[in-house]
Design an enzyme around this catalytic site. Structure first.
Site, PDB file in Angstrom:
ATOM      1  CG  ASP A  50      -9.051  29.833  -7.496  1.00  0.00           C
ATOM      2  OD1 ASP A  50      -9.809  30.799  -7.381  1.00  0.00           O
ATOM      3  OD2 ASP A  50      -8.090  29.817  -8.301  1.00  0.00           O
TER       4      ASP A  50
ATOM      5  CD  GLU B 114     -13.753  30.878  -8.886  1.00  0.00           C
ATOM      6  OE1 GLU B 114     -13.774  32.070  -9.176  1.00  0.00           O
ATOM      7  OE2 GLU B 114     -12.780  30.138  -9.130  1.00  0.00           O
TER       8      GLU B 114
HETATM    9  C1  NOJ Z   1     -10.629  32.835  -9.141  1.00  0.00           C
HETATM   10  C2  NOJ Z   1     -10.307  33.753  -8.019  1.00  0.00           C
HETATM   11  O1  NOJ Z   1     -11.487  34.052  -7.327  1.00  0.00           O
HETATM   12  C3  NOJ Z   1      -9.651  34.970  -8.631  1.00  0.00           C
HETATM   13  O2  NOJ Z   1      -9.516  36.013  -7.730  1.00  0.00           O
HETATM   14  C4  NOJ Z   1      -8.313  34.546  -9.201  1.00  0.00           C
HETATM   15  O3  NOJ Z   1      -7.735  35.624  -9.880  1.00  0.00           O
HETATM   16  C5  NOJ Z   1      -8.496  33.395 -10.182  1.00  0.00           C
HETATM   17  N1  NOJ Z   1      -9.396  32.395  -9.716  1.00  0.00           N
HETATM   18  C6  NOJ Z   1      -7.181  32.717 -10.421  1.00  0.00           C
HETATM   19  O4  NOJ Z   1      -6.813  31.972  -9.296  1.00  0.00           O
END
Ligand code: NOJ
Length: 552
Positions: A212, A275
């Site tokens: 993440d 990500e």
């Molecule tokens: C990316 C995640 O995919 C999202 O859902 C989340 O709110 C943020 N990061 C914070 O962790």
């Protein structure tokens, strides 16, 4: 065109290069205990349906212990399961079932920030200014005459300032909600903490991680102001794409990537996908250089409209840039942060990432969305590399665009006082059976977000075995992709088969022909392997917004 097939043993170790990975959002997949919140037992019970779909792996959005202020992306214990979703024993049962079906399991690591309820943050609050405990997070003195103003102008992705002041006057940084304090990744203890989390899950048997906010962990020294505030995960606007943002895509993050990678390399056949929302594909490709991530989400592809020239450009650029560093490209159209592509594609102008669609917005043309989404999926699943699909897209599920404010749970909604409705519309429990309670999500009819009535027609049971349904289309595409090893193939544009408004490419002997607008086009001779155009035969013509896969 001949096919160049690999042996299974050759694919095994680097399975992620070609895998179809299915994202489960645990809250909304299947609810085994009937409390309205999806859980691991429910997932285990429904695993057979995923085997039937033909996927290679599942990526699970977080199910760790969490106060659920951001639907589990606020973790208070990285080594335990939240009781909402079950127990570690339930996880082991689920993992064993998936493994027995040949499905790998990927979990979501959330290292940029923890929950404010995490023992490390609680210890930091208790220990006071200047303590080692505070060094685990990003505490700073404020500005202004008495420190009454935040340390800089950074904004939270969910709206409002990215700093919160505590009783003793210090401020702590949270790029997301105030319940999600950012770790201090300059502190070696933070790296050690996460290496231990990685090992915990690797020892338990997971095949890898989705990381993440992989682009947010390192912050520029001195924490300078942002030149242009743009509080989305996509970072800065296109005009500022050469600007080095102080918390998105900082060079220091690559050292963290390499530390994570070293841990994974101690194990066999594991992979991690970052990500990293960055404004250009060449920047994203820096995340997957040798010794860093195995994959990164291709958000440039996700953002691309159903347009011949733009698609060709993004595919070429992806293959060139990711290939240039020895990595496969990934392809993705939907996830739990974006408007489902069956809805998104029906709009000319799409709201900014994370903003969502509410009842007061212009509503989408559902039939148009369906047509374009099926075509876009068929175009994507033929491409070489790894493909990600988000639960429900195999049913053609649209966004819930009329969800009332009283049900909303995304922190974006609250932090912007409803101005941005947020991401709940893509997170609604998925429909299994049209006429069962909660459409088969459970047996009690409870659902943490209400499902719109219109979801009934997308129920899995109503599509199973029905020729032409979106579910059967996905199954067919995934099977053909696998049979012809298209994930491992290579792409060649085949303009000789394309008309003015169509695109054609060949991958491992399979021609993928996509017709975009205007008049129908004729199909070349060959075996029709899969098509979005129900009942098409090779003698007929391919209409606009339709895709056919043909073995030449
Ligand atoms: C990316 C995640 O995919 C999202 O859902 C989340 O709110 C943020 N990061 C914070 O962790």
């Amino acid at each position: 065109m001949s096919e160049n097939l690999l042996l299974d043993s050759e694919i095994g170790r680097e399975w992620w290069r070609s895998a179809v990975i299915y994202q489960i959002y645990p809250r909304s997949f299947a609810d085994g205990d009937g409390d309205g919140m999806g859980d691991l037992k429910g997932i285990t019970q429904r695993m057979g349906e995923l085997q039937e779909l033909g996927i290679d792996a599942i990526w699970f959005s977080p199910f760790f212990k969490s106060p659920q202020k951001d639907a589990g992306y606020d973790v208070s214990d990285y080594k335990d399961i939240d009781p909402l979703f079950g127990t570690l024993a339930d996880f082991d049962v689920m993992l064993a079932k998936a493994t027995s079906m040949g499905i790998r399991v990927i979990v979501d690591l959330v290292p940029n920030h923890s929950s404010d309820q995490h023992p490390l943050f609680q210890a930091a609050l208790a220990a006071g200014k200047g303590s080692e405990e505070r060094e685990m997070y990003m505490f700073r003195e404020g500005t202004g005459i008495k420190g009454e103003l935040p340390p800089n102008n950074w904004e939270s992705v969910f709206g409002g300032p990215a700093w919160t002041q505590i009783e003793d006057g210090q401020w702590y940084l949270h790029i997301f909600d105030s319940s999600q304090p950012d770790f201090n990744w300059d502190n070696p203890k933070v790296i050690e903490e996460f290496e231990s989390v990685l090992r915990f899950w690797l020892d338990r048997g997971v095949a890898g991680f989705r990381i993440d906010v992989a682009h947010g962990m390192a912050k520029e020294a001195g924490l300078p102001d942002v030149v242009e505030n743009n509080s989305t995960m996509t970072g800065v606007s296109e005009e500022l794409k050469d600007y080095q943002h102080p918390f998105w895509g900082q060079p220091g993050v690559h050292e963290i990537n390499r530390r994570f990678r070293k841990v994974l390399d101690e194990y066999q056949d594991r992979a991690m996908c970052g990500e990293a929302w960055l404004s250009t594909i060449p920047k994203m490709a820096q995340w997957v250089r040798p010794g860093e991530y195995h994959q990164t989400f291709n958000f440039g592809y996700l953002a691309c409209p159903w347009d011949k020239a733009e698609l060709r450009k993004v595919v070429d650029e992806s293959i060139k840039e990711f290939g240039g560093v020895g990595a496969p490209s990934t392809w993705v159209l939907s996830n739990h942060d974006t408007i489902r592509h069956a809805t998104r594609m029906a709009y000319d102008e799409i709201p900014k990432q994370g903003d969502g669609i509410g009842p007061d917005y212009p509503q989408p043309d559902e039939a148009l969305g369906q047509r374009l989404a099926r075509a876009a999926s068929a175009f994507m699943l033929g491409l070489p590399g790894g493909a990600y699909i988000y639960q429900g897209e195999e049913l053609g599920l649209p966004e819930h665009t009329t969800l009332e404010g009283k049900y909303r749970q995304d922190p974006t909604y609250f932090r912007t006082k409803g101005e941005r409705v947020g991401r709940d519309g893509c997170r609604v429990p998925i429909p299994w059976e049209a006429d069962a309670p909660a459409m088969g999500f459970n047996t009690t009819g409870e659902a943490w977000l209400p499902q719109p009535n219109s979801y009934k027609i997308y129920a899995r049971a109503s599509q199973r075995g029905v020729a032409g349904s979106t579910l059967e289309l996905y199954k067919r595409l995934i099977k053909v992709r696998k049979d012809h090893q298209m994930g491992h193939g290579s792409l060649e544009w085949a303009d000789e088969y394309a008309g003015k408004n169509s695109l054609a490419y060949i991958n491992n002997g399979v021609l993928v022909l996509a017709n975009f607008t205007g008049s129908a086009i004729s199909l070349p001779k060959g075996e029709l392997l899969a098509t979005t155009q129900h009942d098409l035969t090779i003698e007929e013509v391919l209409e606009h917004d339709q895709v056919a896969w043909i073995k030449l």
